[in-house]
Enzyme design. Structure first.
Site, PDB file in Angstrom:
ATOM      1  N   LYS A 120       0.805  -1.213   0.000  1.00 18.29           N
ATOM      2  CA  LYS A 120       0.000   0.000   0.000  1.00 18.29           C
ATOM      3  C   LYS A 120       0.846   1.275   0.000  1.00 18.29           C
ATOM      4  O   LYS A 120       0.494   2.263  -0.646  1.00 18.29           O
ATOM      5  CB  LYS A 120      -0.954  -0.012   1.202  1.00 18.29           C
ATOM      6  CG  LYS A 120      -2.095  -1.012   1.056  1.00 18.29           C
ATOM      7  CD  LYS A 120      -3.022  -0.944   2.249  1.00 18.29           C
ATOM      8  CE  LYS A 120      -4.290  -1.760   2.018  1.00 18.29           C
ATOM      9  NZ  LYS A 120      -4.044  -3.153   1.718  1.00 18.29           N
ATOM     10  N   GLU A 204      -3.619   6.914   7.653  1.00 16.71           N
ATOM     11  CA  GLU A 204      -4.438   7.740   6.773  1.00 16.71           C
ATOM     12  C   GLU A 204      -5.447   8.529   7.586  1.00 16.71           C
ATOM     13  O   GLU A 204      -5.880   8.091   8.660  1.00 16.71           O
ATOM     14  CB  GLU A 204      -5.220   6.869   5.777  1.00 16.71           C
ATOM     15  CG  GLU A 204      -4.399   6.199   4.719  1.00 16.71           C
ATOM     16  CD  GLU A 204      -5.269   5.365   3.797  1.00 16.71           C
ATOM     17  OE1 GLU A 204      -6.455   5.147   4.130  1.00 16.71           O
ATOM     18  OE2 GLU A 204      -4.763   4.925   2.759  1.00 16.71           O
ATOM     19  N   HIS A 239     -15.405  -4.317   6.695  1.00 12.27           N
ATOM     20  CA  HIS A 239     -14.536  -4.056   5.536  1.00 12.27           C
ATOM     21  C   HIS A 239     -14.669  -5.098   4.430  1.00 12.27           C
ATOM     22  O   HIS A 239     -13.897  -5.084   3.478  1.00 12.27           O
ATOM     23  CB  HIS A 239     -13.061  -3.933   5.965  1.00 12.27           C
ATOM     24  CG  HIS A 239     -12.815  -2.909   7.023  1.00 12.27           C
ATOM     25  ND1 HIS A 239     -12.978  -1.558   6.799  1.00 12.27           N
ATOM     26  CD2 HIS A 239     -12.433  -3.039   8.321  1.00 12.27           C
ATOM     27  CE1 HIS A 239     -12.697  -0.890   7.916  1.00 12.27           C
ATOM     28  NE2 HIS A 239     -12.372  -1.757   8.849  1.00 12.27           N
ATOM     29  N   ARG A 301      -6.267  -7.956 -10.306  1.00 12.34           N
ATOM     30  CA  ARG A 301      -6.941  -9.202 -10.679  1.00 12.34           C
ATOM     31  C   ARG A 301      -8.367  -8.872 -11.075  1.00 12.34           C
ATOM     32  O   ARG A 301      -8.806  -7.724 -10.972  1.00 12.34           O
ATOM     33  CB  ARG A 301      -6.967 -10.164  -9.487  1.00 12.34           C
ATOM     34  CG  ARG A 301      -7.553  -9.544  -8.221  1.00 12.34           C
ATOM     35  CD  ARG A 301      -7.721 -10.525  -7.097  1.00 12.34           C
ATOM     36  NE  ARG A 301      -8.001  -9.887  -5.825  1.00 12.34           N
ATOM     37  CZ  ARG A 301      -9.172  -9.404  -5.444  1.00 12.34           C
ATOM     38  NH1 ARG A 301     -10.201  -9.469  -6.274  1.00 12.34           N
ATOM     39  NH2 ARG A 301      -9.344  -8.854  -4.260  1.00 12.34           N
TER      40      ARG A 301
END
Length: 623
Positions: A120, A204, A239, A301
Site C-alpha cells: 500500500k 491515513e 470491511h 486481478r
C-alpha cells in the site's frame, strides 16, 4: 464469439469463479482444466471442466496455494495458460513469474505490476508520482511508535492505521483519540505480522462519511488502457463487501470523468496489462465530488463484483482477459464503451447473521436460486459447503433500466431463495436492500454496523402471513419450492397443527385443514422473505375413538435425542411433549398425537437416531 489464440486453459481456483471462467472459455472453444482438493472431489467446477487434476488435501495451503502443484498440473495436461481467478494466488507476483518461467501464459498482469501495487505504501508513492489524488496520511519508513503517533497527531483524529501489506479488511484499526493510538498500533501490528508476515503500517486520515468507489480498468500489451466505469461497494460488513452496484449512485458526469481518468493514469503508471480495479475512498458528506475522492489501493486481478460491470457495459471481462493474454489488443476503445442501465450484485454467503455471521457448513439438502436473476455459483443441490474455504456460495445480479428497477428485481429475487439446512445471509440481504437509506442511496461504509440487529435478526412471523402459509400447506403439502413435508406417518389424518420454529427459537402454532390422506408429513421448510422457517406438523383424528393409526412416533430426520420427558406406561394427553430431538442445528419437540399411554419407548437422552427410527408408540388409554 471468435476463438482466442489460447487453445487450453487451467483454472487455478475453485467454486463460482472457476465455473464462471469455464463458461466463457467453452464459448470461445478453449479446452479447460480444473484443479481440485480432497474436499472438492465432487465439486461443480470439477465436473464442468473438460479435465480435472487432484492437487492435494483439503486445506488451501496444501492444495490451491501450492504453486508448484498447479504448474505441474498444467504441464501434465498440456494446458497453455493459467487463469488464477481471484483470491488464492491471483495477486502473487512470484507465482505469476513462475508460470511465465515455465513457458506458460499467465492470464493476469505482469509480475512487476503486481509487485508495484501489492504494498500500500509503495502503491501510493506510484500514484502520487502519476498525479492521482491520495488520502492524506503518512507513508514513511520510520516505524517507531512515537514517530507514528506524532504523524497521527499532525493528520488529526480520527485516523486509520493500515497494514502496508494488508488486504481484505485485515490489519486495520480506526483511532478516534490520541490516547487510544498506542494500543491500536500494537494490535494492528500483531495482526499484520500474523496475516501477512509484515508488521509495517501506514496512517491515513479517517473519512467520517466514506463511500467505497472503484473503477474497472483494462490494459493490453500494446499500451492501450481503458476504463469500464465505476462501481459503488460501500455496503460492507467489517470491511468486506456485501452489495455492489454499477454505476455509483449520485455520480455526475464531471466527477465520473475525473475519477475514471485518474484510474486510467494509475494503470498506465505501472504499465498495466489485463483486468484490474482502482479503489477510491470518497468523502460523501457533501455528495460525490471530484476533489473529495482519493486513491486507496489497486487490486491486480478480476474482482468478485465484475458481473455488475459486465451487465452495464455488455462486455464479457473474462473473454477480454483471455484475448489480452493471447496478445490481442483490447476488444473495445474508450469511445466504444458506454453505460446501459443499472446493475446490483449481492453476495450470498453460507453464514448465520443472527449468530454473528458464523459460517454454516454441511450438505445443501435444498438449494433454490431464482432464475429471474443472473446467478454465479459453484454449488448445487446435494452439494457440500466445506469448512475449508470462503463461505460465499453464490452471487446474485439484477439488471434494470434504472437503479430502482434493479433494486426491486434483486429484492424480489432474494425472497425466492430456498436453502436448507445450511444457513445463509439471504434474509439479511433482503432486509438490508429494503432499507429506505439504501433505496435513497443515503449510505456509507458504516451503514450495516449502525443498523445492527435491524437487518441481522429474522423478522417476527406475521399472523396473517402464517394463515396464508397454513392455507398453502393445507392445499399443497410437500410440493413447490416453498414446502417439503417428510417424516411421521400417521394414518387417516383430518386435522393438523403446524408449529413454526423461527431462527430465534420462537414458536407459533397455526391450524391446518384439508390435509390429504396420501400426503403424510411432519416437517415443512418455509422460506418467507428469504428467511428459513420450519413447520412441525402434528396430526390428530376428530373421531370419537381417540387414536389414529398405531400411534407410532418416528424420527423425522437423523438427529440426537437431547431430552426424554416421559417413561413407559405414562398417561399422556394430546399435544404433550414426549421428547426433544436435535437435528439440523435446531431443537424439535415431538408430541403425543392423541390421549393415551406410552406403550413403547425406544428413546434415551444422548442417543443418535436415524431417520424413521421408532422412538415412541402411543397406545389407547382404554388398553
Amino acid at each position: 464469439m471468435p476463438r482466442a489464440v489460447i487453445s487450453s486453459l487451467l483454472i487455478a481456483n475453485r467454486g463460482e469463479i472457476a465455473c464462471r471462467i469455464i463458461r466463457t472459455a467453452r464459448a470461445m472453444g478453449i479446452r479447460t482444466v480444473a484443479v481440485y482438493s480432497d474436499a472438492d472431489a465432487n465439486a461443480l467446477h470439477v465436473r464442468q471442466a473438460d479435465e480435472a487434476v487432484h492437487i492435494g488435501p483439503s486445506p488451501a495451503r496444501e492444495s490451491y496455494l501450492v504453486g508448484d502443484k498447479i504448474i505441474a498440473a498444467a504441464k501434465a495436461t498440456g494446458a497453455e495458460a493459467i487463469h488464477p481467478g481471484y483470491g488464492f494466488l491471483s495477486e502473487n507476483a512470484d507465482f505469476a513469474q513462475a508460470v511465465q518461467d515455465a513457458g506458460l501464459i499467465w492470464v493476469g498482469p505482469n509480475p512487476a505490476s503486481i509487485r508495484a501495487m501489492g504494498l500500500k505504501d509503495a502503491a501510493k508513492e506510484w500514484m502520487i508520482a502519476a498525479g492521482v489524488p491520495v488520502t492524506p496520511g503518512y507513508l514513511g519508513e520510520d516505524q517507531r511508535p512515537d514517530h507514528l503517533k506524532a504523524e497521527a497527531d499532525k493528520i488529526g483524529y480520527p485516523v486509520l492505521i493500515k497494514a502496508v501489506a494488508g488486504g481484505g479488511g485485515k490489519g486495520m484499526r480506526r483511532v478516534d483519540a490520541a490516547d487510544d493510538f498506542a494500543d491500536a498500533l500494537l494490535s494492528c501490528q500483531r495482526e499484520a505480522a500474523s496475516s501477512f508476515g509484515d508488521d509495517r503500517v501506514l496512517i491515513e486520515k479517517y473519512i467520517l462519511s466514506p463511500r467505497h468507489i472503484e473503477v474497472q480498468v483494462f490494459g493490453d500489451s500494446h499500451g492501450n488502457v481503458v476504463h469500464l466505469f465505476e462501481r459503488d461497494c460501500s455496503l460492507q460488513r467489517r470491511h468486506q463487501k456485501v452489495i455492489e452496484e454499477a454505476p455509483a449512485p449520485g455520480m455526475d458526469a464531471e466527477t465520473r470523468e475525473a475519477i475514471c481518468a485518474a484510474a486510467v493514469r494509475a494503470a498506465k503508471a505501472v504499465d498495466y496489462v489485463g483486468a484490474g480495479t482502482i479503489e477510491f475512498i470518497a468523502d460523501a458528506s457533501e455528495d460525490l465530488r471530484a476533489d473529495r475522492i482519493w486513491f486507496m489501493e489497486m487490486n491486480t486481478r478480476l474482482q468478485v463484483e465484475h458481473p455488475a460491470t459486465e451487465e452495464i457495459t455488455g462486455q464479457d471481462l473474462v473473454e477480454w482477459q483471455l484475448r489480452v493474454a493471447s496478445g490481442e489488443p483490447l476488444p473495445k476503445t474508450q469511445d466504444e464503451l458506454s453505460i446501459d442501465g443499472w446493475a446490483v450484485e449481492a453476495r450470498l454467503y453460507a453464514e448465520d447473521p443472527a449468530k454473528g455471521f458464523l459460517p454454516s457448513i454441511g450438505r445443501l439438502e435444498e438449494f433454490f436460486l431464482p432464475d429471474t436473476l443472473r446467478i454465479e455459483t459453484g454449488v448445487e443441490e446435494g452439494g457440500e459447503v466445506s469448512p475449508f474455504y470462503d463461505p460465499m456460495i453464490a452471487k446474485l445480479i439484477a439488471k434494470g433500466a434504472t437503479r430502482a428497477a434493479a433494486l426491486d428485481r434483486l429484492i424480489n429475487g432474494l425472497k425466492l431463495i430456498a436453502v436448507w439446512p445450511v444457513r445463509t445471509n439471504a434474509g439479511f440481504l433482503w432486509q438490508l436492500l429494503s432499507e429506505d437509506s439504501v433505496h435513497d442511496a443515503d449510505f456509507d461504509t458504516g451503514l450495516i454496523a449502525r443498523l445492527g440487529d435491524q437487518v441481522t435478526q429474522p423478522l417476527p412471523a406475521d399472523p396473517e402471513h402464517l394463515k396464508q402459509i397454513a392455507a398453502m400447506l393445507s392445499a399443497t403439502p410437500g410440493r413447490g419450492p416453498w414446502a417439503r413435508l417428510t417424516g411421521l406417518r400417521l394414518n387417516s389424518p383430518d386435522r393438523a397443527v403446524a408449529e413454526l420454529v423461527d431462527d430465534g427459537g420462537q414458536r407459533y402454532s397455526v391450524p391446518l385443514t384439508d390435509v390429504p390422506d396420501d400426503e403424510p408429513g411432519d416437517f415443512a421448510n418455509v422460506f418467507a422473505n428469504a428467511f428459513p422457517r420450519q413447520f412441525m406438523i402434528f396430526r390428530a383424528s376428530s373421531g370419537s375413538s381417540g387414536a389414529s393409526g398405531d400411534g407410532a412416533i418416528l424420527a423425522p430426520m437423523p438427529g440426537r435425542i437431547i431430552a426424554v420427558d416421559v417413561a413407559a406406561g405414562d398417561v399422556v394427553t394430546k399435544g404433550q411433549k414426549l421428547l426433544t430431538l436435535e437435528a439440523m442445528k435446531m431443537e424439535h419437540g415431538l408430541v403425543a398425537p392423541f390421549d393415551g399411554i406410552v406403550a413403547e419407548l425406544n428413546a434415551a437422552a444422548g442417543a443418535q437416531v436415524p431417520v424413521d427410527a421408532l422412538l415412541v408408540r402411543i397406545g389407547k388409554a382404554d388398553g
